[in-house]
Motif scaffolding. Structure first.
Motif, PDB file in Angstrom:
ATOM      1  N   ASP A  82      40.603  11.252 -30.990  1.00 25.23           N
ATOM      2  CA  ASP A  82      39.170  11.011 -31.157  1.00 25.23           C
ATOM      3  C   ASP A  82      38.876   9.522 -31.328  1.00 25.23           C
ATOM      4  O   ASP A  82      37.889   9.011 -30.811  1.00 25.23           O
ATOM      5  CB  ASP A  82      38.653  11.789 -32.372  1.00 25.23           C
ATOM      6  CG  ASP A  82      37.152  11.618 -32.573  1.00 25.23           C
ATOM      7  OD1 ASP A  82      36.381  11.989 -31.669  1.00 25.23           O
ATOM      8  OD2 ASP A  82      36.749  11.079 -33.629  1.00 25.23           O
ATOM      9  N   LYS A  83      39.734   8.820 -32.050  1.00 27.08           N
ATOM     10  CA  LYS A  83      39.508   7.401 -32.331  1.00 27.08           C
ATOM     11  C   LYS A  83      40.062   6.490 -31.239  1.00 27.08           C
ATOM     12  O   LYS A  83      39.492   5.453 -30.931  1.00 27.08           O
ATOM     13  CB  LYS A  83      40.149   7.022 -33.670  1.00 27.08           C
ATOM     14  CG  LYS A  83      39.515   7.663 -34.883  1.00 27.08           C
ATOM     15  CD  LYS A  83      38.091   7.169 -35.099  1.00 27.08           C
ATOM     16  CE  LYS A  83      37.555   7.582 -36.465  1.00 27.08           C
ATOM     17  NZ  LYS A  83      37.494   9.048 -36.634  1.00 27.08           N
ATOM     18  N   LYS A  84      41.203   6.866 -30.651  1.00 25.70           N
ATOM     19  CA  LYS A  84      41.855   6.020 -29.638  1.00 25.70           C
ATOM     20  C   LYS A  84      42.277   6.901 -28.463  1.00 25.70           C
ATOM     21  O   LYS A  84      43.467   7.175 -28.263  1.00 25.70           O
ATOM     22  CB  LYS A  84      43.058   5.300 -30.260  1.00 25.70           C
ATOM     23  CG  LYS A  84      42.700   4.511 -31.512  1.00 25.70           C
ATOM     24  CD  LYS A  84      43.874   3.738 -32.081  1.00 25.70           C
ATOM     25  CE  LYS A  84      44.112   2.477 -31.287  1.00 25.70           C
ATOM     26  NZ  LYS A  84      45.049   1.551 -31.946  1.00 25.70           N
ATOM     27  N   PRO A  85      41.311   7.352 -27.672  1.00 26.07           N
ATOM     28  CA  PRO A  85      41.540   8.404 -26.669  1.00 26.07           C
ATOM     29  C   PRO A  85      42.579   8.098 -25.601  1.00 26.07           C
ATOM     30  O   PRO A  85      43.224   9.023 -25.106  1.00 26.07           O
ATOM     31  CB  PRO A  85      40.153   8.609 -26.047  1.00 26.07           C
ATOM     32  CG  PRO A  85      39.385   7.362 -26.364  1.00 26.07           C
ATOM     33  CD  PRO A  85      39.898   6.904 -27.682  1.00 26.07           C
ATOM     34  N   LEU A  86      42.749   6.852 -25.216  1.00 26.51           N
ATOM     35  CA  LEU A  86      43.696   6.542 -24.151  1.00 26.51           C
ATOM     36  C   LEU A  86      44.990   5.912 -24.661  1.00 26.51           C
ATOM     37  O   LEU A  86      45.910   5.663 -23.881  1.00 26.51           O
ATOM     38  CB  LEU A  86      43.052   5.609 -23.120  1.00 26.51           C
ATOM     39  CG  LEU A  86      41.857   6.180 -22.351  1.00 26.51           C
ATOM     40  CD1 LEU A  86      41.381   5.182 -21.300  1.00 26.51           C
ATOM     41  CD2 LEU A  86      42.208   7.514 -21.691  1.00 26.51           C
ATOM     42  N   PHE A  87      45.063   5.688 -25.961  1.00 30.55           N
ATOM     43  CA  PHE A  87      46.252   5.058 -26.524  1.00 30.55           C
ATOM     44  C   PHE A  87      47.428   6.026 -26.394  1.00 30.55           C
ATOM     45  O   PHE A  87      47.315   7.205 -26.732  1.00 30.55           O
ATOM     46  CB  PHE A  87      46.039   4.705 -27.994  1.00 30.55           C
ATOM     47  CG  PHE A  87      47.065   3.768 -28.557  1.00 30.55           C
ATOM     48  CD1 PHE A  87      46.834   2.405 -28.565  1.00 30.55           C
ATOM     49  CD2 PHE A  87      48.255   4.247 -29.086  1.00 30.55           C
ATOM     50  CE1 PHE A  87      47.786   1.524 -29.089  1.00 30.55           C
ATOM     51  CE2 PHE A  87      49.217   3.386 -29.600  1.00 30.55           C
ATOM     52  CZ  PHE A  87      48.976   2.022 -29.608  1.00 30.55           C
ATOM     53  N   PRO A  88      48.596   5.573 -25.892  1.00 35.25           N
ATOM     54  CA  PRO A  88      49.718   6.483 -25.660  1.00 35.25           C
ATOM     55  C   PRO A  88      50.230   7.114 -26.957  1.00 35.25           C
ATOM     56  O   PRO A  88      50.517   6.421 -27.929  1.00 35.25           O
ATOM     57  CB  PRO A  88      50.780   5.591 -25.007  1.00 35.25           C
ATOM     58  CG  PRO A  88      50.364   4.197 -25.293  1.00 35.25           C
ATOM     59  CD  PRO A  88      48.891   4.197 -25.448  1.00 35.25           C
ATOM     60  N   HIS A  89      50.329   8.436 -26.957  1.00 36.83           N
ATOM     61  CA  HIS A  89      50.863   9.153 -28.112  1.00 36.83           C
ATOM     62  C   HIS A  89      51.472  10.474 -27.654  1.00 36.83           C
ATOM     63  O   HIS A  89      51.049  11.035 -26.649  1.00 36.83           O
ATOM     64  CB  HIS A  89      49.778   9.398 -29.159  1.00 36.83           C
ATOM     65  CG  HIS A  89      48.651  10.256 -28.689  1.00 36.83           C
ATOM     66  ND1 HIS A  89      47.610   9.767 -27.915  1.00 36.83           N
ATOM     67  CD2 HIS A  89      48.390  11.575 -28.869  1.00 36.83           C
ATOM     68  CE1 HIS A  89      46.760  10.744 -27.651  1.00 36.83           C
ATOM     69  NE2 HIS A  89      47.215  11.858 -28.219  1.00 36.83           N
ATOM     70  N   ILE A  90      52.456  10.957 -28.401  1.00 32.81           N
ATOM     71  CA  ILE A  90      53.141  12.198 -28.057  1.00 32.81           C
ATOM     72  C   ILE A  90      53.434  13.004 -29.320  1.00 32.81           C
ATOM     73  O   ILE A  90      53.429  12.459 -30.430  1.00 32.81           O
ATOM     74  CB  ILE A  90      54.473  11.938 -27.315  1.00 32.81           C
ATOM     75  CG1 ILE A  90      55.460  11.205 -28.235  1.00 32.81           C
ATOM     76  CG2 ILE A  90      54.255  11.185 -26.021  1.00 32.81           C
ATOM     77  CD1 ILE A  90      56.883  11.169 -27.706  1.00 32.81           C
ATOM     78  N   ILE A  91      53.682  14.313 -29.124  1.00 40.36           N
ATOM     79  CA  ILE A  91      54.220  15.158 -30.181  1.00 40.36           C
ATOM     80  C   ILE A  91      55.728  15.204 -29.968  1.00 40.36           C
ATOM     81  O   ILE A  91      56.193  15.648 -28.917  1.00 40.36           O
ATOM     82  CB  ILE A  91      53.639  16.587 -30.120  1.00 40.36           C
ATOM     83  CG1 ILE A  91      52.101  16.560 -30.242  1.00 40.36           C
ATOM     84  CG2 ILE A  91      54.257  17.462 -31.206  1.00 40.36           C
ATOM     85  CD1 ILE A  91      51.579  16.165 -31.598  1.00 40.36           C
ATOM     86  N   PHE A  92      56.488  14.719 -30.937  1.00 41.74           N
ATOM     87  CA  PHE A  92      57.948  14.624 -30.831  1.00 41.74           C
ATOM     88  C   PHE A  92      58.547  15.520 -31.910  1.00 41.74           C
ATOM     89  O   PHE A  92      58.553  15.171 -33.084  1.00 41.74           O
ATOM     90  CB  PHE A  92      58.355  13.161 -31.029  1.00 41.74           C
ATOM     91  CG  PHE A  92      59.818  12.880 -30.850  1.00 41.74           C
ATOM     92  CD1 PHE A  92      60.450  13.138 -29.650  1.00 41.74           C
ATOM     93  CD2 PHE A  92      60.554  12.317 -31.883  1.00 41.74           C
ATOM     94  CE1 PHE A  92      61.800  12.857 -29.478  1.00 41.74           C
ATOM     95  CE2 PHE A  92      61.902  12.030 -31.721  1.00 41.74           C
ATOM     96  CZ  PHE A  92      62.524  12.303 -30.517  1.00 41.74           C
ATOM     97  N   THR A  93      59.029  16.708 -31.510  1.00 40.53           N
ATOM     98  CA  THR A  93      59.346  17.712 -32.513  1.00 40.53           C
ATOM     99  C   THR A  93      60.449  18.664 -32.060  1.00 40.53           C
ATOM    100  O   THR A  93      60.705  18.797 -30.860  1.00 40.53           O
ATOM    101  CB  THR A  93      58.077  18.526 -32.834  1.00 40.53           C
ATOM    102  OG1 THR A  93      58.338  19.460 -33.866  1.00 40.53           O
ATOM    103  CG2 THR A  93      57.572  19.258 -31.598  1.00 40.53           C
ATOM    104  N   ASN A  94      61.100  19.309 -33.019  1.00 36.03           N
ATOM    105  CA  ASN A  94      62.023  20.391 -32.687  1.00 36.03           C
ATOM    106  C   ASN A  94      61.369  21.749 -32.945  1.00 36.03           C
ATOM    107  O   ASN A  94      62.045  22.777 -32.969  1.00 36.03           O
ATOM    108  CB  ASN A  94      63.343  20.263 -33.459  1.00 36.03           C
ATOM    109  CG  ASN A  94      63.143  20.201 -34.959  1.00 36.03           C
ATOM    110  OD1 ASN A  94      62.056  20.468 -35.467  1.00 36.03           O
ATOM    111  ND2 ASN A  94      64.191  19.829 -35.680  1.00 36.03           N
TER     112      ASN A  94
END
Length: 222
Positions: A82-94
Motif C-alpha cells: 500500500d505504501k510502496k507499491p512497486l518496491f521489490p518485495h517477496i515472501i521468503f518462507t518455509n
C-alpha cells in the motif's frame, strides 16, 4: 566480498536471520534485520522498515510462532504494498502452503528449503533466486531513475530559461509519479526536488511560483 545490495529480512527468529545473513553474504548481499519484542504492533515494525536503507524487502510468512506479535507476513506485505507499491518485495518462507491462501500474488512466494537445499553443492536454485532478486532491484532502480532524470533536466532548464506550460505539466506529473512510489514519506513535496526557490526560478515571478506550488498541493488532494 563487498555488498552490492541490501535486503531487509523480516523474521522474528534471530537465528533464522543470522543463518541467512551468512548464506547471502557470499553472493554480495547484506541482510538487514529488524527488532521484535513482545506486543510489538505492525506500525512499530513498519517504522523500522521504512527507516532502513534497503533495495528489497524479504518477509517471513509465519511471524507469530513465538507469540511476540499477533500478525503474520501477509499483513506486512499488504501494508508495504500500500505504501510502496512497486518496491521489490517477496515472501521468503518455509510455510509456503500456509502463505498461499493469504498472499494475493503467488509469484512473490519463495520456499526457503527449496532455494537453500541441504545439498551445499546444488547452487542452481540459489543462483536462479539471486538473479531474480537482482533483476527486480535493478528494474525498480531504473524505473525511479528515469523519472528523476526527467525532473532534474526540467529543473535545470527552468532555472536557466523558464518552462513552458506543457513542460510544467510534465514536471508535476513526474513528481506525482515519484511521490506515489513511496507514500511512507512524510512530506507532501520532497524539498530536495521542488523548493519554493526553484519554483520562483521556474516561473520567474513569485505569483506564478505560488500558483504552481498550490497546483501541486491540489493535485495531491484529489
Amino acid at each position: 566480498m563487498e555488498s552490492k545490495y541490501k535486503i531487509g529480512y523480516i523474521d522474528e527468529d534471530v537465528n533464522q536471520v543470522k543463518k541467512y545473513q551468512r548464506r547471502f553474504r557470499k553472493y554480495g548481499i547484506e541482510i538487514i534485520s529488524y527488532e521484535f519484542h513482545k506486543g510489538m504492533t505492525l506500525d512499530e515494525l513498519m517504522d523500522q522498515v521504512y527507516e532502513s536503507d534497503i533495495d528489497l524487502l524479504m518477509i517471513d510468512y509465519k511471524l507469530n510462532e513465538t507469540n511476540q506479535v499477533t500478525f503474520n507476513g501477509e499483513a506486512v506485505e499488504s501494508e508495504f504494498y500500500d505504501k510502496k507499491p512497486l518496491f521489490p518485495h517477496i515472501i521468503f518462507t518455509n510455510k509456503v502452503e500456509q502463505a498461499e491462501p493469504h498472499v494475493e500474488n503467488w509469484m512473490k512466494i519463495f520456499d526457503k528449503e527449496e532455494i537453500f537445499s541441504e545439498d551445499e553443492n546444488d547452487k542452481e536454485n540459489v543462483m536462479r533466486f539471486i538473479t531474480k532478486l537482482s533483476k527486480s532491484i535493478e528494474q525498480y532502480r531504473n524505473h525511479v531513475n528515469k523519472k528523476k532524470v526527467i525532473i532534474a533536466q526540467l529543473l535545470e532548464k527552468g532555472e536557466k530559461e523558464g518552462l513552458t506550460a506543457s513542460e510544467k505539466d510534465v514536471l508535476v506529473s513526474k513528481q506525482d509519479e515519484l511521490i506515489a512510489l513511496n507514500k511512507s514519506e512524510r512530506n507532501e513535496i520532497p524539498k530536495h526536488l521542488l523548493t519554493e526557490k526553484k519554483l520562483n526560478d521556474l516561473s520567474k515571478t513569485k505569483k506564478e511560483a505560488e500558483e504552481f506550488l498550490q497546483s501541486l498541493i491540489d493535485k495531491r488532494k484529489k
